[in-house]
Motif scaffolding. Structure first.
Motif, short mmCIF file in Angstrom:
data_model
loop_
_atom_site.label_atom_id
_atom_site.label_comp_id
_atom_site.label_asym_id
_atom_site.label_seq_id
_atom_site.Cartn_x
_atom_site.Cartn_y
_atom_site.Cartn_z
N ILE A 36 -80.16 5.30 -79.64
CA ILE A 36 -78.76 5.01 -79.31
C ILE A 36 -78.35 3.65 -79.84
O ILE A 36 -79.06 2.66 -79.64
CB ILE A 36 -78.54 5.08 -77.78
N SER A 42 -73.69 5.62 -78.61
CA SER A 42 -73.79 6.92 -79.26
C SER A 42 -75.00 6.94 -80.17
O SER A 42 -75.52 5.90 -80.58
CB SER A 42 -72.52 7.20 -80.07
N GLN A 43 -75.46 8.14 -80.50
CA GLN A 43 -76.66 8.29 -81.31
C GLN A 43 -76.45 7.73 -82.71
O GLN A 43 -75.43 7.98 -83.35
CB GLN A 43 -77.04 9.76 -81.39
#
Length: 485
Positions: A36, A42-43
């Motif tokens: 993350i 977010s990835q």
């Protein structure tokens, strides 16, 4: 290849995925886990996760490589470690960019982390770890030998991934051990990339890097063929390592939490000390074990010092690590973010607490918490008694040195502390009463690679750095010989 923004780094990793290093070969995992970007929550990439079988392979490779590596002349071990330092220095742009993506720290500061890791490595190699002659007389000759232990299991944290992994690698390999290194699954990318870049620096099996969750780390700490564990982590994790390693009586070096105190006497020059205090408290958004976590300020200067520090906080740019001129990045992960917000919520409910600045998460994507300074607190409150490990600083008043020392020594921590004063002699007298592994006067944060570093009380076991730290990766043996031998 210009890696100066998140998209460029993510694209680079997509076309050059990281792998693990086991027995001199780069290998993938049977499954992968998301990594993350804390600036966006977010990835940003995926990383391979080691299976128990791959851990066995890594330990087996390290065990097989140990006899030859331990017999390798120290000059050759030193030469190869200098090559390892050159790998760091030659690839600083790529490693720093990957590190900023996964850890969140501003790019200029991750570059410093990589460069400083190489500097620490080279400095450690100047320390003589040869045998010591204890006696050589008519009664005989006694030599104290320092023999490598075997396979070292190293577990590195997410807050300073490369900066804390490289000294572990150096301690282990310089002293003739082999190593299996496990980075934090929150920040595995730069460490796995470093393993790839350094794949051919050492003989096969000497240097192994795997990624995995806590279960893999637990298997490492119980493995019969792992002779020593070196860990930087929380007190809770350290206690689990002690318990799980007891069955094989592993040697341990544990650098654990630090709720580090700074005592600021009324004779200080505020123009000089306030910027230094702020920097030492909020470095890496407070995510440094040796950062100032509690500040005790003489009542005569308390209010002015707090307001000056609050002014710096208001002017400090916070954001994603690739944004120019950003000074503070996000908290690294969701678990830590939620923990800090929980402490802040509890503190806000206490009528004694006064927030001089901050106290909230930023209204934007990512794990951002405002630099926060809180006054009016005392012992018994969670923000004072526990290590928050984020951009939150409690500032307490005191009236005399004895009271300040007593408050600073309260609790289970004993990693670092500092005293700030215009009178160095008086500061030394105050420092003498502090219970901590490292005490600074008129500074805070930073290790000297030639000086042992570690904690007292529950802040750790053993030492890193200096000759004492290096020799803790060896077993001492006394060799007695007859006179004239």
């Amino acid at each position: 290849m210009v890696l100066d923004n998140p998209d460029a780094v993510m694209t680079h990793l997509r076309f050059n995925p990281v792998r693990m290093l086991i027995g001199g070969e780069l290998v993938d995992g049977t499954h992968h886990a998301a990594v993350i970007d804390p600036a966006l929550a977010s990835q940003c990439a995926v990383a391979p996760m080691a299976t128990p079988e791959q851990l066995e392979q890594a330990v087996g490779a390290a065990k097989a490589a140990f006899p030859l590596w331990s017999a390798t002349p120290i000059a050759e071990r030193r030469r190869r470690l200098h090559l390892f330092a050159k790998v760091l220095e030659s690839n600083v742009a790529e490693l720093a960019a990957i590190l900023t993506l996964e850890q969140g720290r501003p790019l200029a500061l991750t570059r410093v982390e990589i460069e400083r890791a190489a500097m620490l490595l080279r400095a450690l190699l100047t320390i003589d770890i040869g045998d010591d002659v204890l006696r050589d007389d008519d009664s005989g000759r006694v030599i104290l030998q320092h023999r490598p232990l075997g396979v070292v299991g190293a577990i590195a944290p997410w807050n300073v991934p490369i900066g804390l992994a490289v000294p572990k690698i150096t301690h282990a390999l310089y002293t003739g051990n082999t190593i299996v290194l496990k980075p934090s699954p929150y920040t595995p990318l730069a460490t796995l990339k470093l393993a790839e870049l350094a794949k051919d620096v050492f003989p096969r099996g000497v240097f192994n890097v795997i990624n995995g969750d806590n279960d893999v780390g637990a298997l490492m700490t119980t493995h019969a063929d792992v002779a020593k564990i070196t860990l930087t982590g929380s007190i809770a994790t350290g206690k689990r390592v002690v318990a799980s390693s007891a069955s094989t009586l592993k040697r341990l070096t544990l650098e654990l939490g630090g709720n580090d105190a700074a005592i600021v006497r009324k004779d200080v020059n505020l123009d000089q000390v306030v910027p230094a205090l702020f920097g030492a408290a909020f470095v890496n958004s407070g995510q440094v074990c040796m950062a100032i976590k509690r500040m005790f300020v003489h009542s005569a200067i308390h209010d002015e010092l707090v307001e000056r520090m609050a002014a710096i906080a208001r002017d400090t740019a916070m954001g994603g690590g690739f944004i120019p001129n950003v000074k503070l990045g996000p908290v690294q992960n969701q678990v830590q973010f939620d923990s800090i917000l929980s402490v802040l919520k509890e503190t806000k409910a206490d009528p004694r607490a006064r927030f001089a600045v901050g106290g909230n998460a930023l209204n934007k994507p990512g794990y951002f918490i405002e630099p926060t300074i809180v006054t009016g607190l005392s012992q018994g409150m969670r923000l004072v008694d526990e290590e928050t490990f984020g951009p939150v600083l409690p500032v307490m008043q005191y009236e005399n040195d004895e009271d300040a020392v007593a408050q600073a020594n309260a609790g289970k921590y004993g990693l670092c502390a500092s005293v700030w004063s215009a009178n160095v002699t008086e500061a030394q007298n105050v420092a003498a009463g502090l219970v901590a592994g490292t005490v600074w006067i008129n500074r805070h944060v930073g290790v000297d690679p030639l000086v042992p570093f570690g904690g007292t009380k529950e802040s750790g076991l053993g030492r890193q750095f200096g000759k004492e730290g290096l020799l803790s990766f060896t077993e001492t043996r006394a060799l007695y010989s007859p006179p004239g031998a």
